[in-house]
Design a protein around this motif. Structure first.
Motif, PDB file in Angstrom:
ATOM      1  N   UNK A   3      36.722  32.704 -28.907  1.00 43.01           N
ATOM      2  CA  UNK A   3      36.199  32.732 -28.109  1.00 43.01           C
ATOM      3  C   UNK A   3      36.047  31.632 -26.294  1.00 43.01           C
ATOM      4  N   UNK A   4      36.317  30.537 -26.334  1.00 41.85           N
ATOM      5  CA  UNK A   4      36.406  30.042 -25.201  1.00 41.85           C
ATOM      6  C   UNK A   4      37.755  30.069 -24.729  1.00 41.85           C
ATOM      7  N   UNK A   5      38.249  30.586 -25.443  1.00 38.83           N
ATOM      8  CA  UNK A   5      39.729  30.988 -24.248  1.00 38.83           C
ATOM      9  C   UNK A   5      39.264  32.667 -23.864  1.00 38.83           C
ATOM     10  N   UNK A   6      38.620  32.587 -24.091  1.00 34.29           N
ATOM     11  CA  UNK A   6      37.815  34.479 -22.942  1.00 34.29           C
ATOM     12  C   UNK A   6      37.336  34.112 -22.272  1.00 34.29           C
ATOM     13  N   UNK A  34      44.089  40.830 -19.247  1.00 36.96           N
ATOM     14  CA  UNK A  34      45.068  41.861 -18.665  1.00 36.96           C
ATOM     15  C   UNK A  34      44.903  42.695 -20.086  1.00 36.96           C
ATOM     16  N   UNK A  35      46.138  41.883 -20.684  1.00 35.73           N
ATOM     17  CA  UNK A  35      47.056  42.590 -22.159  1.00 35.73           C
ATOM     18  C   UNK A  35      45.438  42.555 -23.362  1.00 35.73           C
ATOM     19  N   UNK A  36      44.441  41.939 -23.612  1.00 43.92           N
ATOM     20  CA  UNK A  36      43.642  41.542 -24.459  1.00 43.92           C
ATOM     21  C   UNK A  36      44.138  40.817 -24.998  1.00 43.92           C
ATOM     22  N   UNK A  37      45.327  40.171 -24.667  1.00 47.95           N
ATOM     23  CA  UNK A  37      45.916  38.861 -26.282  1.00 47.95           C
ATOM     24  C   UNK A  37      45.933  37.655 -26.028  1.00 47.95           C
ATOM     25  N   UNK A  49      52.518  35.932 -28.681  1.00 54.70           N
ATOM     26  CA  UNK A  49      51.363  37.153 -27.986  1.00 54.70           C
ATOM     27  C   UNK A  49      51.210  37.393 -29.565  1.00 54.70           C
ATOM     28  N   UNK A  50      49.463  37.908 -29.413  1.00 53.33           N
ATOM     29  CA  UNK A  50      48.591  37.959 -30.441  1.00 53.33           C
ATOM     30  C   UNK A  50      47.445  38.759 -30.262  1.00 53.33           C
ATOM     31  N   UNK A  51      47.075  39.788 -31.273  1.00 53.22           N
ATOM     32  CA  UNK A  51      45.465  39.866 -31.357  1.00 53.22           C
ATOM     33  C   UNK A  51      45.140  38.886 -31.757  1.00 53.22           C
ATOM     34  N   UNK A  52      43.247  38.969 -31.797  1.00 42.95           N
ATOM     35  CA  UNK A  52      42.773  37.924 -32.585  1.00 42.95           C
ATOM     36  C   UNK A  52      43.211  38.453 -33.723  1.00 42.95           C
ATOM     37  N   UNK A  53      43.002  38.869 -34.210  1.00 44.21           N
ATOM     38  CA  UNK A  53      42.950  39.856 -35.835  1.00 44.21           C
ATOM     39  C   UNK A  53      44.296  38.895 -36.216  1.00 44.21           C
TER      40      UNK A  53
END
Length: 68
Positions: A3-6, A34-37, A49-53
């Motif tokens: 969340x801090x990164x977001x 832009x990528x949501x990663x 690169x990773x999704x949050x999950x």
């Protein structure tokens, strides 16, 4: 941590990953809005690169500290 990164997207942050005992590793993390990663690197600029999950599946229950 994620969340801090977001909350500060597209800016790289340095984190210490505690591996046990006195062992630790430096990681550079970033959220690409832009990528949501989430990008993670131990080799300046070469991100995985990773999704949050995906990131949580791999790294949940590990100890991290954001370096200032």
């Amino acid at each position: 941590m994620l969340e801090d990164l977001k909350n500060d997207p597209d800016n790289e942050h340095e984190y210490t990953h505690y591996l046990g005992g006195i062992l630790r590793s430096t990681h550079w993390l970033i959220y690409n809005s832009a990528k949501g990663l989430f990008g993670a690197s131990t080799d300046w600029g070469k991100y995985d690169w990773y999704t949050m999950n995906e990131y949580l599946e791999i790294h949940s229950n590990e100890w991290w500290r954001r370096d200032v």
